[in-house]
Design a protein around this motif. Structure first.
Motif, PDB file in Angstrom:
ATOM      1  N   ILE B 384      46.084  32.798  42.649  1.00 43.93           N
ATOM      2  CA  ILE B 384      45.647  33.692  41.587  1.00 43.93           C
ATOM      3  C   ILE B 384      46.685  33.764  40.464  1.00 43.93           C
ATOM      4  N   ILE B 414      41.375  29.703  40.010  1.00 42.45           N
ATOM      5  CA  ILE B 414      40.057  30.131  39.546  1.00 42.45           C
ATOM      6  C   ILE B 414      39.746  29.392  38.255  1.00 42.45           C
ATOM      7  N   ASP B 416      38.646  28.615  34.713  1.00 44.62           N
ATOM      8  CA  ASP B 416      38.488  29.410  33.476  1.00 44.62           C
ATOM      9  C   ASP B 416      37.033  29.393  33.015  1.00 44.62           C
ATOM     10  N   VAL B 419      35.031  31.991  34.914  1.00 47.08           N
ATOM     11  CA  VAL B 419      35.355  33.338  34.449  1.00 47.08           C
ATOM     12  C   VAL B 419      34.681  33.573  33.094  1.00 47.08           C
ATOM     13  N   GLU B 429      36.715  40.809  32.822  1.00 49.09           N
ATOM     14  CA  GLU B 429      37.439  39.690  33.432  1.00 49.09           C
ATOM     15  C   GLU B 429      37.845  40.025  34.860  1.00 49.09           C
ATOM     16  N   GLU B 430      38.265  41.289  35.044  1.00 52.62           N
ATOM     17  CA  GLU B 430      38.689  41.683  36.390  1.00 52.62           C
ATOM     18  C   GLU B 430      37.531  41.588  37.387  1.00 52.62           C
ATOM     19  N   ARG B 433      36.724  37.934  38.149  1.00 49.99           N
ATOM     20  CA  ARG B 433      37.666  37.316  39.082  1.00 49.99           C
ATOM     21  C   ARG B 433      37.444  37.831  40.508  1.00 49.99           C
TER      22      ARG B 433
END
Lengths: 350, 469
Positions: B384, B414, B416, B419, B429-430, B433
């Motif tokens: 992460i 992860i 991009d 996301v 975004e949180e 993820r």
């Protein structure tokens, strides 16, 4: 007999697996090998019989092995290629071993910025000769330098062979390693690449055949230090008789190696019930922005393939022989030197 | 603006609560033969068990600390209390009879509710002792025995216990197996008779409340010929500033054509040294399925092992490990193929975040007599951030030609693009993820009963909170 510890796994695992390191009878009382050298005609190559490396080069087999060679004053051959020199013809080093030999040799290959060269090293022995042979190859590649190192081992099944490599690469350097391992009672191989410079790369293609009561013990390490570095290890082998093999392969992404990619693949064909195969492929990662992959397949031939080939009239023995040869041939064809390819074919009785 | 937090800020109040244990009975800190004898007396051990404990202590003193895993320098056995008996003098079969503070603990963890709604039986251990054990009447009527191990040791099952206790994990196995042999306390015994299928799971929940204490429960499960059982194990503890230790032991005996699914959601507090040992022996045609989620602990050494002893036996291992700040979780599995036509499938995911270290460590051993065996290993790791670490150390040792072993490992970050796609659909975004990480860990989630899958996803969401910003 005094023992030496070599081929250490970069991080330890359970001791009962007996994979963390290997021990072998320590080397002593060496002479220089009977090596014939074919040096390409170029003013850009300098060859001297002493060490010229200006920095220490760590190797795959480890410190103890290096210290033993150093203490025994193993002869050093250093080949230095000047900046921008593109050497087309290969440098050929052929070592011949005789019964009772105990010989050690260190080779240094130093390629300056933008230089490129191919080096072919082969080890042969007299028929039925029992010998102990120790090699160490230390490589330093300057910016964008390219080295193809081809090593072919065609010893008898009474020979012990130690083959150790260390390589340091600067920005954009490329190290291609091709190894064909065809015999040896006890063969130990180590290789460590320090991918220091941005965009440097290491690519290893290895084929081995381990038969009879022979043992092959390997330790390959790619340390990704610089950004966008790349490593690939493709290992193909065949075990038969009571052959034993241990492959350690490590891709180590150090912190800061952003954009690095490492791939490792081993394919092992097992032919007889007495074989023993150990494989431990490590991916160590201290960086987020990397991609690492490892794959291994170990076992007999795929049943569908076997059925197809049998349906074409091939006998089982013939199929296995053919598939074993195919693994060596796949690497052999990358050598690009007819004499070396012929020598392998002769050795394998093609 | 994204919320910026660090892991220590996260509200873990669901697990991080504690009660005074002033009136509990404790042995002195440290590990001596006098303490081992004291525990043995306290437990009213038969003579053979007392001797076994003392012999194990000798082994413990002889065996070195492992030099291949995470550091356990912060664990000083001289400071660990190996036995804490809560303020109740016996085990209860009704929640109402359990002392209030202990009952409240398990109520807050949702154990009695889970028992009512979705379990065939529950065992609840508080510090060193089982405080509650119950099995539904209809399950007991099938001949299923689910009781605490110590009661079983003094019952008509005593011989069965003696025959199996620490036979799969002998005290000589490693230092903390020897420690377990010396000071074990609590744990469950399950016996499922031939042909009986326990349709809904049994669960044991382990809670360690006392600071500086160790928990050493022993779980012994025997699933007889043709039977089926799903056993769930849960654990948690409040966080203290001193090291706590968990060195439990799980021994599973899976009979011919029997199936045992063993699920664990491990959520110890982050001062815990989790040095647990789990092992299964599977007979002809039998099957063991390990489902494992590791989220807690400061340091973990956890490698459930399957010994495929009978022809056609099978092992499956599915796990997820999430290592956050201050955690070094060394997890994985071992499989030994010791009979013909055995098979194993290993599927693991690990996630490293905020400086956490996760290591996947495995061994697949195919013996000379395991012709026709197959094994497939898949391990994937997700990084992460770039202050964390993730290592994979998988070993394969193959001694027969007639086998098929495959292994694949991947490590990465992860994407991009993924996301970005989720954010373009309106997620923060949180959340994007966290969703990706939950999906990454779905190999375990989809194998768990719904309630536990939800708990696991909540844990992931907790851990991912504050991962950006």
């Amino acid at each position: 007999m005094e023992q030496m510890t070599i081929n250490h796994l970069p991080v330890k695992t359970w001791h009962w697996l007996k994979m963390n390191q290997s021990t072998a009878a320590a080397l002593s009382g060496f002479d220089a090998a009977d090596i014939s050298v074919e040096l390409p005609e170029s003013g850009a190559i300098s060859a001297v019989m002493k060490s010229v490396a200006k920095q220490p080069v760590l190797t795959g087999m480890g410190e103890e092995y290096s210290n033993i060679l150093s203490k025994a004053k193993a002869p050093v051959r250093a080949y230095q290629v000047g900046a921008d020199a593109k050497i087309v013809a290969p440098l050929i080093l052929e070592a011949a071993y005789h019964d009772g030999d105990a010989r050690a040799d260190v080779t240094e290959l130093l390629l300056e910025e933008n230089a490129s060269m191919t080096v072919i090293m082969s080890a042969k022995a007299d028929m039925d000769a029992a010998a102990r042979a120790a090699w160490q190859t230390k490589i330093i590649l300057g910016k964008r330098a390219k080295l193809r190192l081809i090593q072919v081992q065609m010893l008898t099944d009474k020979c012990d062979f130690f083959n150790d490599i260390g390589c340091i690469e600067e920005e954009g350097a490329q190290f291609e390693l091709i190894q064909v391992i065809l015999n040896g009672a006890n063969a130990y191989y180590g290789c460590r690449s320090e991918l220091c410079g941005k965009g440097s790369a290491m690519n290893a293609d290895i084929a081995y055949m381990v038969s009879g009561d022979s043992t092959l013990d390997m330790n390959y390490i790619a340390n990704h230090i610089g950004r966008r570095t790349a490593s690939a290890m493709n290992v193909n082998g065949v075990l038969s008789g009571r052959g034993r093999k241990l492959f350690r392969g490590t891709i180590d992404f150090k912190n800061g190696a952003k954009g690095a990619v490492g791939n490792e693949k081993e394919d092992v064909l097992l032919l007889d019930e007495g074989v023993s195969n150990q494989t431990i492929p490590l991916i160590l990662c201290a960086e987020e922005d990397v991609v690492g992959n490892h794959g291994a397949t170990i076992g007999r031939l795929d049943e569908d393939l076997l059925f197809y080939l049998q349906s074409r009239g091939l006998a089982l023995d013939e199929i296995y022989r053919m598939m074993a040869r195919a693994r060596v041939d796949a690497v052999k064809k990358k050598i690009g030197n007819e004499e070396t390819i012929n020598a392998i074919d002769v050795f394998l009785g093609a | 603006m994204a919320e910026k937090t660090i892991v220590e800020d996260i509200d873990r109040s669901l697990y991080d609560f504690r009660y005074d244990e002033d009136d509990a009975y404790k042995v002195d800190e440290g590990l001596t033969s006098a303490i081992v004898r004291q525990i043995s007396e306290e437990k009213n051990d038969p003579e053979w068990m007392r001797d076994f404990r003392l012999a194990s202590l000798e082994k413990y003193n002889q065996i070195p600390i492992p030099d291949w895993g995470p550091s356990i320098m912060g664990l000083n056995m001289n400071n660990i209390v190996t036995y804490v008996r809560p303020n109740t003098d016996r085990m209860h079969a009704k929640w109402d009879e359990v002392p209030d503070d202990i009952k409240n603990t398990f109520e807050r963890l949702g154990i009695p509710q889970a028992e009512r709604e979705s379990l065939a039986g529950v065992g609840a251990q508080y510090d060193s002792e089982l405080v509650y054990h119950n099995v539904k009447d209809e399950v007991a009527a099938q001949g299923v025995i689910y009781t605490d191990l110590e009661s079983a040791l003094h019952s008509e099952h005593a011989d069965m216990i003696r025959e199996h206790f620490m036979k799969l994990v002998p005290p000589t196995d490693h230092k903390f197996a020897a420690l377990h042999g010396a000071v074990w306390s609590g744990g469950s015994f399950v016996y499922v008779p031939p042909g009986v299928s326990v349709e809904i799971p049994l669960q044991s929940y382990f809670r360690l409340n006392a600071p500086g204490a160790g928990q050493f429960e022993h779980t012994l499960i025997i699933v007889d010929k043709g039977a089926y059982l799903h056993f769930i194990e849960g654990c948690s503890a409040p966080k203290y500033n001193v090291a706590n230790l968990h060195a439990g032991c799980v021994e599973l005996f899976v009979g011919e054509d029997a199936t045992l699914r063993y699920s664990t959601i491990e959520n110890w507090s982050k001062n815990m040294y989790n040095l647990n040992t789990k092992r299964a022996r599977v007979e002809k045609g039998g099957r063991v399925e390990w489902i494992s989620g590791s989220f807690g602990s400061h340091v973990s050494y956890l490698y459930p092992m399957s010994i495929l002893a009978g022809e056609g036996a099978r092992a499956e291992f599915t796990s997820v490990t999430f290592a956050g700040a201050g955690q070094n979780l060394d997890t994985g599995t071992k499989v030994v193929h010791a009979a013909k036509n055995t098979s194993s499938y290993i599927n693991t995911r690990s996630i490293s975040k905020s400086g956490g270290i996760s290591t996947f460590r495995s061994a697949v051993v195919v013996g000379e007599n395991a012709s026709g065996s197959k094994s497939a290993v898949s391990c994937e790791s997700l990084m992460i951030d770039d202050i964390s670490r993730s290592d994979t150390v998988p070993a394969m040792d193959i001694r027969t030609a007639d086998c098929d072993v495959g292994h694949e490992a991947k490590i990465g970050r992860i994407s991009d693009d993924t996301v970005f796609y989720l954010m373009s659909r309106g997620m923060s975004e949180e959340d994007a993820r966290a969703l990706i990480v939950s999906g990454f860990a779905d190999n375990v989630g989809k194998e768990l009963p719904l309630e536990y899958a939800v708990e696991m996803n909540n844990l992931i969401r907790l851990e991912m909170k504050g991962s950006i910003g």
